[in-house]
Structure formats: C-alpha cells, structure tokens
Scaffold this motif. Structure first.
Motif, PDB file in Angstrom:
ATOM      1  N   LYS A 126     -14.461 -58.562  47.224  1.00 41.14           N
ATOM      2  CA  LYS A 126     -13.717 -58.891  46.275  1.00 41.14           C
ATOM      3  C   LYS A 126     -12.989 -60.305  46.514  1.00 41.14           C
ATOM      4  O   LYS A 126     -11.966 -60.274  46.974  1.00 41.14           O
ATOM      5  CB  LYS A 126     -12.780 -57.958  45.792  1.00 41.14           C
ATOM      6  CG  LYS A 126     -11.674 -58.201  44.770  1.00 41.14           C
ATOM      7  CD  LYS A 126     -10.842 -56.952  44.210  1.00 41.14           C
ATOM      8  CE  LYS A 126      -9.836 -57.461  43.111  1.00 41.14           C
ATOM      9  NZ  LYS A 126      -8.743 -56.625  42.989  1.00 41.14           N
ATOM     10  N   SER A 171     -14.116 -56.337  51.309  1.00 42.76           N
ATOM     11  CA  SER A 171     -15.059 -55.690  50.441  1.00 42.76           C
ATOM     12  C   SER A 171     -16.100 -56.630  49.591  1.00 42.76           C
ATOM     13  O   SER A 171     -16.406 -55.990  48.851  1.00 42.76           O
ATOM     14  CB  SER A 171     -14.170 -54.724  49.752  1.00 42.76           C
ATOM     15  OG  SER A 171     -13.471 -55.347  48.738  1.00 42.76           O
ATOM     16  N   SER A 177      -4.412 -58.026  44.019  1.00 44.29           N
ATOM     17  CA  SER A 177      -4.829 -58.739  45.429  1.00 44.29           C
ATOM     18  C   SER A 177      -6.261 -58.708  45.673  1.00 44.29           C
ATOM     19  O   SER A 177      -7.102 -57.751  45.222  1.00 44.29           O
ATOM     20  CB  SER A 177      -4.276 -57.956  46.587  1.00 44.29           C
ATOM     21  OG  SER A 177      -4.540 -56.654  46.655  1.00 44.29           O
ATOM     22  N   ASN A 178      -6.776 -59.660  46.371  1.00 49.24           N
ATOM     23  CA  ASN A 178      -8.084 -59.886  46.493  1.00 49.24           C
ATOM     24  C   ASN A 178      -8.620 -58.878  48.050  1.00 49.24           C
ATOM     25  O   ASN A 178      -7.595 -58.576  48.608  1.00 49.24           O
ATOM     26  CB  ASN A 178      -8.629 -61.269  46.837  1.00 49.24           C
ATOM     27  CG  ASN A 178      -7.930 -62.163  47.910  1.00 49.24           C
ATOM     28  OD1 ASN A 178      -7.109 -61.426  48.578  1.00 49.24           O
ATOM     29  ND2 ASN A 178      -8.097 -63.283  48.012  1.00 49.24           N
ATOM     30  N   ASP A 179      -9.677 -58.758  48.203  1.00 47.62           N
ATOM     31  CA  ASP A 179     -10.029 -58.188  49.538  1.00 47.62           C
ATOM     32  C   ASP A 179     -11.534 -58.835  49.962  1.00 47.62           C
ATOM     33  O   ASP A 179     -12.593 -58.250  49.673  1.00 47.62           O
ATOM     34  CB  ASP A 179     -10.342 -56.768  49.294  1.00 47.62           C
ATOM     35  CG  ASP A 179     -10.674 -55.698  50.402  1.00 47.62           C
ATOM     36  OD1 ASP A 179     -10.756 -56.738  51.647  1.00 47.62           O
ATOM     37  OD2 ASP A 179     -10.996 -54.646  50.436  1.00 47.62           O
ATOM     38  N   GLY A 212      -3.962 -63.537  47.094  1.00 46.50           N
ATOM     39  CA  GLY A 212      -3.866 -63.594  48.735  1.00 46.50           C
ATOM     40  C   GLY A 212      -3.162 -64.528  49.308  1.00 46.50           C
ATOM     41  O   GLY A 212      -2.341 -65.291  48.804  1.00 46.50           O
ATOM     42  N   ASN A 242      -1.863 -59.056  57.108  1.00 53.04           N
ATOM     43  CA  ASN A 242      -1.584 -58.505  55.467  1.00 53.04           C
ATOM     44  C   ASN A 242      -0.224 -59.198  55.270  1.00 53.04           C
ATOM     45  O   ASN A 242       0.358 -58.760  54.042  1.00 53.04           O
ATOM     46  CB  ASN A 242      -1.885 -56.983  55.498  1.00 53.04           C
ATOM     47  CG  ASN A 242      -0.798 -56.305  56.322  1.00 53.04           C
ATOM     48  OD1 ASN A 242       0.067 -57.121  56.960  1.00 53.04           O
ATOM     49  ND2 ASN A 242      -0.560 -54.963  56.020  1.00 53.04           N
TER      50      ASN A 242
END
Length: 156
Positions: free
Chosen positions: A123, A121, A116-118, A128, A6
């Motif tokens: 997204k 999940s 932020s993207n994920d 990022g 991260n």
C-alpha cells in the motif's frame, strides 16, 4: 536517542524533545554545501532550478513536443523536481489543492494515521514519513501524503 521506524516527524517535533536527534543532523561538510536559494537565483554560476514551459507539450510541431519531453526528462532525472509554467492548471484548482494539503496536515496525527501507507504490504499511497537515510547517512525530516494520479488505474 534512537528514532523508531514508525515515528512521525510531527510526533517527534511535538514530543517535548529539547534537542534534534543526531540521526537528523547534517555534518559540517554537508552544511557547507547548502546554499541560500534566494541568493543563488541571481548567481548565474549557481545551480538553477529547471523551469519547464509546458506549452510545448501541446504543440502541433513534433520537434517542439520532443524538446519539451527531453527538458522534462532531464529535470526529473538530474534534479528530481522542476518549476512548471504554462501548464494550463487553473489557479483556483492549485489553491484548492494547497488548501486540501493544509487541511490534511493540520489534523491531529491520530486522524492522519487513518490514511497511513504501508509499503511492506504494497500500500504505497497514503500518509507516511520519510525515514530513509540520505546519501550522507542522516534521516530525512519529512511527513508526506503520497497519491498516484496517473495512470488512472493506480489512482485511489
């Protein structure tokens, strides 16, 4: 030093480290293959960034449109990027996009994290860091903002 998944590149760069983590360092063999694009642009034997003239995509002639599509496909497939000319995007729009990018990336990391993207999940869009290994096993050194604009149903 182990780089956490991260970690943002900007955070790493401003953390006070005095040495680039080994995960980001290219091997000597790979470094030998990296050339200077400014020297290569005048060398007809060097790989040349594809330049695609998009005026053909709007042609009334189906063969001209097909040729333009084929050039785009080839550049995207073989290079992953290209230089587009005669695309019809006004210079002021390009300037505003550049300014928006500079404005976004000029913010503190904490502010950018709100967007932020994920990927886990689903997204995909947003801020990022590219921490995937490249073909030689090194981590990429890049923060980005991913935004879909087409098809429109996928746009934010």
């Amino acid at each position: 030093m182990v780089v956490s998944t991260n970690t943002r590149v900007e955070s790493l760069a401003t953390s006070g480290i005095h040495q680039i983590p080994k995960e980001y360092i290219r091997s000597q063999d790979e470094l030998k293959t990296i050339t200077n694009i400014f020297d290569d642009q005048n060398d007809e034997n060097a790989p040349q960034l594809p330049t695609i003239d998009l005026s053909g995509i709007r042609s009334n002639d189906p063969e001209t449109r097909r040729k333009c599509r084929d050039e785009l496909t080839r550049a995207a497939t073989e290079w992953g990027f290209m230089h587009l000319v005669n695309h019809g995007i006004p210079g002021d729009v390009i300037d505003r996009v550049k300014a928006a990018g500079e404005g976004f990336f000029g913010q503190p990391v904490e502010e950018k994290e709100k967007y932020s993207n994920d990927i886990a999940s689903g997204k995909r869009q947003g801020y990022g860091s590219k921490l995937a290994n490249n073909a030689c096993g090194q981590l990429e050194w890049e923060d980005y903002f991913f935004h879909l604009v087409f098809p429109r149903r996928n746009a934010i």
